[in-house]
Structure formats: structure tokens, C-alpha cells
Write an enzyme that holds these catalytic residues in place. Sequence first.
Site, mmCIF file in Angstrom:
data_model
loop_
_atom_site.group_PDB
_atom_site.id
_atom_site.type_symbol
_atom_site.label_atom_id
_atom_site.label_comp_id
_atom_site.label_asym_id
_atom_site.label_seq_id
_atom_site.Cartn_x
_atom_site.Cartn_y
_atom_site.Cartn_z
ATOM 1 N N ARG A 244 0.846 -1.187 0.000
ATOM 2 C CA ARG A 244 0.000 0.000 0.000
ATOM 3 C C ARG A 244 0.890 1.249 0.000
ATOM 4 O O ARG A 244 1.968 1.242 0.606
ATOM 5 C CB ARG A 244 -0.930 0.004 1.215
ATOM 6 N N LYS A 271 -2.506 -2.461 7.728
ATOM 7 C CA LYS A 271 -3.957 -2.311 7.820
ATOM 8 C C LYS A 271 -4.577 -3.419 8.663
ATOM 9 O O LYS A 271 -5.502 -3.177 9.451
ATOM 10 C CB LYS A 271 -4.553 -2.320 6.409
#
Length: 408
Positions: A244, A271
Site C-alpha cells: 500500500r 492495515k
Amino acid sequence: MALTDTFVRQVKATGKALGDKYADGGGMYLLVKAPGKYWRLDYRFHGKRKTLALGVYPAVTLAKARQRRDKAREQLADGIDPGIAQREEKRAKVDAAANTFEAVSREWLAKTSGKRAAITQAKVTSWLEKDVLPFIGKLPIASIKAKDVLDKVARRMEARGIHESAHRIVQICSQVFRYAVAVGVIERDVTTDLRGALVAVKKANYAAITEPKQAGQLMRSIYAYAGHPCAVAGLKLSPLVFVRPGELRAAEWAEMDLDAAEWRIPATKMKMKVEHLVPLSRQAVDILRTLQPFTGHGRYVFPSIRTGERCMSENTINAALRGMGYAKDVMTAHGFRAMARTIMDEVLEERTDLIEHQLAHMVKDPNGRAYNRTAHLPARRAMMQRWADYLDKLRIGAEVIPLRKSKK
């Protein structure tokens, strides 16, 4: 005989040590001393004589003092001691003044910081300080209504055209309110009343190039890009590791083991809150070794141009893509994940579970249990090297395998 406004205004202290009392009826009187004029109410509660202060003239007028007297007598009729009720009311006002939205939100940020990555903590703090606290921060959180959040926060953001951010900010406010409920400051989260009140946001996937020939052109553009060394390295590394964007720009040298060709991202930055291991291809290691002389003396692999104390801006990679001619509806920093996922699956026919592992998605074994972070590491390492080699072939214009419509 009841008092009059004229009498109250003109009456003077006579010099008595205890002052002069002038009755108005119902137990209320005006106490006049040299320092000033004071409203008092004598009453009995459970047989005990007590006195209640009703205020100081002229801040509290005769009419206002009578209102307070009548309220106290109603409390007595209901079995409530007005003196105790007054103290509790004052204490509540003090608590309300201390428990402003800003005070509670900062307490929430501190108490929950361990649940968020450092980069997310900084972002949430920035959102609050920029878009919320200037408008409702000084208000007692118990006094804030749903309309306050809507008009003073959400509508301001919608007027700037940032509808998705407005939804995100309201969600953050909701978390602050829920924390206040949990610690006993308020009774409920008022933002629940805003459902359907904000401008709807259409969900859209991140734009990504997923066709091999176009991916080859993208790789050539990346390698031709002439910018800051950090931006160049970040661009080159993005398709190779496809993490990411926030995980890439917050990368730290302490997380890198270039000799072992591994990058271990701590759980606090992920995350899913699980440590993630990224096998580094030879190409990725070369990029990092080239960058190391420039930034290896500091904490971040990709430090901010302005200060090494922060990591690279979240806009850097996207800005570079725009500078290369790729519009936001064609390719984004997040799109490198979709590019890898699609081509590796549909063209190279890599194992789907290995791809999902490398995307840091939750993958379960046949028994429904989540695999640990080192699952299939040798196979993943080999896959990452094949992917890097394939991208090199695309970049130099070698044989491009056509995109299959379905896997065999």
C-alpha cells in the site's frame, strides 16, 4: 411588602456588620452590605434551616432572582434540596467546560494511539486540527448536537467538494463521541443522527493499468523519469513490492535487511495489524542500495524533502505519475497493487493464495485458520523474483504474453 426595581437600585448599605435584609416574599430577600447587594433565599429541608445564594445585583435582576426563587421552591416541593441541586449544576458546568470536544478528542487520540500506525495517527490528528477543532473544538462535547457536526464540519467540507473526506471526518467524530460515551462524559453518539444527511459518495476502485503492453510502457516511463532521488526510487520500487502507498512511503531502514533481501513491515503500520514480510527481488535490492547513500543515514527510506523527521508526502508518487502523463483515472500509486494482482493471476498464472499473501490480505488454510506471516515464504520469494524479471522484459519490449480471458 414586595420589593421594587427602584428600591433595589437606590437602597444603600447602612454600615451594619451583618448587613441589611429586605424581604421580597417566599423566603427571598435582598442582603445589602458595603461591598454589594446579594439575593438570598432562606428555606428548610428535612427540618434544617438553610440559605441559598440566588446571585448578585445588578448582574441578577429582581425578576431573575424571583425566577430562581420559584425554581428552588418547586424543587423543595419535589423533595429536592435546591442547595445540593445548585452545587451539582455548577459542578456539571465545570465538567462541561473541561470536557470540550477538543479535550476529549485529544484524550481519545492518546488513549487509542496504539491501535493505529504512526502515519495514520498523524493523519487523523491533522484532519481533526484542520477540519474539526477550529469549528466545534471549544464547545462542551455534551452540548454538541448532530446539526453542529453537520453544519459546522461536514457541510464546510462538502462546499469544498471533498465529499469522501466529509464522510471520513464524521466517522472520526463518531469515534470521539463513542469514546466520550464509554468514559461517561455523554450519553450517546449524536453523529448516528446524520445517516443519510451527507452527500452520497460513489465507491470507485483505484485506477490501474492491468494490460501487459501498457504496463511495459509505464515501466519505461518510470525508468525515464527524472526527479528527486526519493521519488525516482519510490516509483521504481512501487511495482516490484506492490505494498500500500502508505506502507511504502513510511518504510524505515531498520525494517530492511538487504543482505537477506527482506523487508519486514511491523504490525503497527499494517492495515490488518499483522507483521508483513516482503521478499525483495534482486531489482528491488539494487534500487534500495542505490538510494541508501542518500537517505541511509536517517530513519526513513523515503524521507520528506523538507525534513527528514517525516516520511515522503502521500502525494509524491501520484504527482510523479501525473508528471509522466498518467491521469488519475488511468493510474494511481495504489494501482500498482491491482496491476500486480491482475497480471500475475491472469497472465503469469501465479498461485492466487501466494499473490493474496503478498498483498497482505487475510488468507485462510483449509481448516479456516489464518496462515502465519511466513507461510509459503520460499514460494513467495520465487514468485516475487519472477514478477520483477517479467517487468524487466516488459520494459525492454521483449516478448509480451497476451492477457488471457480466463485461467486454464
